[in-house]
Design an enzyme around this catalytic site. Structure first.
Site, PDB file in Angstrom:
ATOM      1  N   ASP A 150      38.094  51.450  44.508  1.00  0.00           N
ATOM      2  CA  ASP A 150      37.211  50.418  43.992  1.00  0.00           C
ATOM      3  C   ASP A 150      35.796  50.938  43.804  1.00  0.00           C
ATOM      4  OD1 ASP A 150      39.435  48.911  44.422  1.00  0.00           O
ATOM      5  OD2 ASP A 150      38.380  47.334  45.509  1.00  0.00           O
TER       6      ASP A 150
ATOM      7  N   ARG B 211      30.481  41.014  57.558  1.00  0.00           N
ATOM      8  CA  ARG B 211      29.947  40.847  56.204  1.00  0.00           C
ATOM      9  C   ARG B 211      28.465  40.504  56.170  1.00  0.00           C
ATOM     10  NH1 ARG B 211      33.447  44.178  54.629  1.00  0.00           N
ATOM     11  NH2 ARG B 211      35.526  43.367  54.155  1.00  0.00           N
TER      12      ARG B 211
ATOM     13  N   ASP C 209      35.499  37.162  51.577  1.00  0.00           N
ATOM     14  CA  ASP C 209      34.416  38.133  51.726  1.00  0.00           C
ATOM     15  C   ASP C 209      33.345  37.996  50.655  1.00  0.00           C
ATOM     16  OD1 ASP C 209      35.297  39.218  54.071  1.00  0.00           O
ATOM     17  OD2 ASP C 209      36.615  40.637  53.091  1.00  0.00           O
TER      18      ASP C 209
ATOM     19  N   SER D 292      46.602  45.643  52.371  1.00  0.00           N
ATOM     20  CA  SER D 292      45.161  45.530  52.255  1.00  0.00           C
ATOM     21  C   SER D 292      44.605  45.466  53.677  1.00  0.00           C
ATOM     22  CB  SER D 292      44.835  44.251  51.468  1.00  0.00           C
ATOM     23  OG  SER D 292      43.518  43.890  51.656  1.00  0.00           O
TER      24      SER D 292
END
Lengths: 402, 402, 402, 402
Positions: D13, D93, D122, D173
């Site tokens: 990513d 986060r 997220d 994931s």
């Protein structure tokens, strides 16, 4: 001789209890009268105490401490008991208990005595305060012990012993301080009876108030009342001013059948003129300065806070923790609220704050940079997704037909 | 041709949206006007609709359903949003959504259109209702889509297309039904501005009310209003009567800066004359008939209920579950409450119930069989034990000196 | 002769209390033994009762009622006291109280007697049940009245009167029923002591469990356990089966220092093998079938429910109202959960429901029709708007620099 | 050239997003990799970043800050999401968002970019953090913007542009930090599938753990973990030690179908070995040191706290206010807890505190000075009075027969 500290008011009860304590326990009686703003009653105490056989009398002026350390935290919390009662008697009791313990420790007393009845909340509030602050001291609650069962029997007890009692004819049981005045008993015992117009002492009935409204502006700093009509006032002066303004305009009368902690209901009528103004003003300022999730959670905290204050659980870690919570929420509760006092009403007539989260630009129709109406679609789609998913599941599972 | 169902009021928006829907999507427009008690506005709809190019018009009288299925559950819950707002607009939206979905399904429409703006709560309430009841139908919200950004642009849009618009000069944005009338916008956008006396339409300002109080008695059966001054009335008639009495006496005006669901604050002024009377009466009756733990827990439930109604989460399992909770609490909320309406005040002036848990005998001073004052000592000792234990621990551990 | 109904276990206490009641009050003793699944202890009661001088003995098998009317509502509520205790003793007490009152009324007894100590919760639970169901009947709690202060003194009391007592050597105070077995006292009184491996009676310690896991599937209908491994079982049989499976695998041991209602802390070790399986399975099924707001609110309700059950406030409007709430939430809690039992662990190993609100399609990466990723931006913008508005206000007001 | 700050992991990513940002916006990319304990992945970042065309790379070690300012407050609050999830990803986060904003401000960047998908939590957590700390900066969320819809399309995008991607075959994931490792996707998408034994990376499956238990003692100071087996450790070292001990013994695996904020459910399997030990230990210590009302209220606060952390509402007045609440409750949460780690179990095996409110003397049978059993009668009579009053009312009103 052993000593007992007595919560002293100078009334019939105080005199009789003084005699009874000496007779029953042989203790010297240290009388403590705490001034929390109950008004004129304190002046003749010296003489009364002497006549009653009190060994030593303390008169303690705790009015400022009462306001700053007991009233203001409760105001900031927005605590209201059962939707109506502003806790005027409730939070005075722990303060008195604290002073009783302090003097008992200073005097080396073995016991503390209070004159609260066995049916009310005040006995709990006094005794929880004492237990929390000094777990060793003996507590004496005459009304739960002796055989005197009425006002008449108390008078008789005094008469027999030659105790001089000032003639008083109280129809209602009352408790007064700088925050409020409560009325119980007599015709109020039937909840179908409307309180009589003559009842009110801190102010007038709405019908008896002036035909013209009075406007008042209250300024707050971090949730704490600071100014009236732009003038900085000491806590006591501020309360006095608002009590006068509120009382004149018939503001702050509450009538409630409430749940006592000791398991029964009771009917009370409360006058809280200044307090009612402060609660209304504080709420309006929070509406400007608190965001949604903080305000909504604080509404729940207020319910718990009220319950704790009512129940006398003041000197406890939970109350302290709730105070810490509240204090953080009040950081921006600074600003000014204008209220219109009019024949019993306390009507919001304007609010402003440097820290206001309300912004005309956001809320109104036109174009603006902060809020994009197109965002609403996405918001609604996700906010409503669980309802949509449920509807689809109900179709798929046969719970509803397609 | 495909069909769209439009929430129809007959105002400027309705006419412009009708034209825009046809122009943009090529859909036939089925207009649905729901009567929830908004007053005289419904009469000329037939003609307006015809002129606007509406294909078919439904006028649905849902006033009784609105009261019994939306207002009364919320009243029984005691739900008040942010301490002031009685949710008048909020609970009307899901009912309208339900009717829109019903007609859309009956007519085989592919879409539902509403005229709520992209900044408000109503778009959420409409769309959540629609999603919950029919997850497949398309939702069209023109104000989030088109380029019309103001009233003026809408008028221009109509003028260009030759759409006839009745001349209206609305200074405030209003929403009216049998429960309330809301005002937003204009000078109210500055919270420092007091609402003007001329604003009020359902009643008068307190200053303009009669100098003599009006007494009214409201009877409830299991939490549901049943009688006014002893006379059994239909839900609609009852609301109408109380609105009149309340309005005449200046009762039920609320002014609040509230948190919208979509993230910003807005200022609203609400007139809820009859509703305010009902909330006051219902509260007084609960004070008589609910025990302490039920009442206190229900106060928390009321906060959640208000939030859900405000947010439009009506057709949801949680709302149904909360209703089930509330209904059990209301089993004995039967009785009569007397209120004094006077220049803006709605003052409790008496309450009684066959199921009252208040009993003069328990609460008062004298001897009685149910309550033994001696029990209080044990109660206080155990209720206060944790505070005492903590104090002893603090001594033992050195946190405080003995 | 007047009669007293005695909660009867056949143990030392029962025998001594029987004698003491006759001696002290001159009452005939009606002994009532309630079978809530405590195991083998009930068999020799007839003889014991006769020897103890009991006038009449009732043995009541309430095992099914206990499960369906007390255990299942609590399970559906998800109630856990202080994060650990599954309330096994708590909810048995009101059921026993109910039966005691029924028999007392049938027999025309004037009093009910129980053998719970003055320091525990059970006295409260028994007496609250009795008061709620029959407010007139006298309650006798010998341990708060007599001068017997220990097991030894009780034995002495029995010896002197020639009461035959079966020799028992109980090191722990225990309470057992179909849901659980509790242990208190002895070495457990010091929370620093780990429970000994030999303590466990309903199952084994984790270390003593088999080296291979056991899988079990539990099926629910509307929140109520219905099947084990696909086989429909009666409530009693189902509990017995799960107790066996759980116990063999060392599942369901909880060790807690808990807050008793009467103001002190106590340490308890609980075995709840089948109950632990049911709670885990029920939770997993709710995770599939309840939407977010319902689940989160129900978590709060569970805390209150647990407190009420623990405190013995069973026969009360609030508990009934909470049950009504819970029942609505359980409408779709139907499905199957697979658990792996292994050396003390009860591990979720699969869950499924026709009414699942989880859908692979929504949650995963790919394209789908229900969820549009573009919606997230709008959602976040509005959900986060209050934080942004606050930040802007802080800049504007000077609280933070731009 | 304008700059954008990118939350950088070095994975597929990150590389694709870097290219896409330059191509789409023409921004220079400032990559920021935050070390919150995700393990070995950080080492080759320099080279990866260079190859991807990153303009500047920051690697920030925030492990201690993560533990002390994010993990510990949540641990002290006792926050658990939906009964199972220990919030490992959630609270990382906001910390990352904070660092991104700091660097963006330092570098004068106009935008911040993150690689979270449009379906997850997220994105909300990142963006709420950014909005709260800097309301002006542009946020770019490529997965909601571009047309890349899968891993394969991303690889293709990279291939076409000659971006070198390390071959990785991730079936799940995952998100890892010092507190936890999460797994989503693949076979876990069907909740009926049990997680495979090979899944676990921070520890072993219970079946693969040693046959002998490991004992560990954790010491706390005011709610904060301070020692392991008596040795004072830095926050990072302490977490590492407990992760190792927990992981080896198969402790801390949670499997849940949870409600995401964005409206759908998702299934996650979490490994939180050290965290699970800390939660168990902290709970046990609170059971010793918190009084009943504080503990019970804190249980409710924990639910709200968990919801806020999960939803990413970290930098908000409500979270700060709840922290203030929690901190007061933790004043005496000091002491030591012993735990037995055994094949997946984390079993309480002893707890002690200088500030323990548990006292053997109070709870046990014998005579003592603090607790008087006779008090219990009064306590029960008043605590049960509402139930009795109700029963009497029901008789009097005819709701039940006498």
């Amino acid at each position: 001789m052993k000593k007992v500290v007595l919560a002293y008011s100078g009334g019939l009860d105080s005199s009789v209890i003084t005699a009874w304590l000496k007779e029953t326990y042989g203790y010297e009686v240290i009388a403590v009268a705490v001034n929390v703003g109950q008004g004129e009653e304190l002046d003749p105490l010296e003489e009364k105490a002497r006549k009653s056989g009190v060994y030593k009398l303390y008169i303690e002026d705790l009015r400022e401490e009462f306001i700053t350390d007991y009233i203001y935290p409760t105001l900031k919390a927005g605590a209201v008991y059962e939707g109506k009662y502003l806790l005027g008697t409730s939070f005075a009791r722990p303060l008195i208990a604290k002073k009783l313990v302090e003097i008992a420790e200073k005097e080396g007393a073995v016991a503390i005595c209070h004159g609260a009845t066995g049916k009310g909340n005040d006995q709990v509030r006094f005794e929880l305060g004492i237990k929390a602050l000094n777990p060793h001291i003996q507590i004496i609650a005459p009304w739960r012990i002796w055989n005197i069962k009425s006002r008449e029997e108390a008078l008789e007890y005094a008469r027999v012993r030659g105790i001089e009692i000032a003639a008083v004819s109280k129809s209602y049981s009352m408790d007064r301080n700088i925050w409020h005045l409560s009325h119980e008993g007599s015709d109020l015992e039937d909840p179908w009876n409307e309180p009589q117009r003559e009842l009110f002492l801190l102010g007038v009935a709405p019908e008896d108030a002036p035909d013209k409204p009075t406007y008042v502006e209250v300024g707050f700093e971090q949730g704490i009342p600071a100014t009236v009509d732009g003038v900085q006032l000491s806590p006591y002066k501020l309360m006095e001013t608002l009590n006068q303004l509120g009382g004149q305009n018939g503001v702050g009368i509450a009538d409630i059948v409430e749940n006592r902690l000791v398991g029964m209901k009771a009917r009370g009528v409360y006058e809280t003129p200044g307090g009612t103004i402060l609660y209304a003003a504080h709420q309006a300022l929070e509406h400007l300065t608190l965001d949604s999730i903080t305000l909504h959670y604080k509404e729940q905290v207020a319910l718990k806070y009220a319950e704790m204050v009512y129940n006398g659980v003041w000197f406890s870690p939970l109350r302290q923790a709730l105070d810490a919570f509240v204090d953080v929420t009040q950081r921006n509760v600074t600003g000014t609220v204008r209220l219109k006092l009019y024949k019993g009403n306390c009507i919001l007539a304007g609010s402003k704050s440097l820290y206001s989260l309300y912004d005309e630009e956001f809320a109104t129709f036109g174009r603006d940079g902060v809020y994009n109406q197109k965002d609403a679609e996405g918001f609604i789609n996700l906010f409503g997704l669980p309802l949509k998913v449920r509807a689809l599941m109900e179709e798929k599972s046969g719970l509803r037909k397609k």
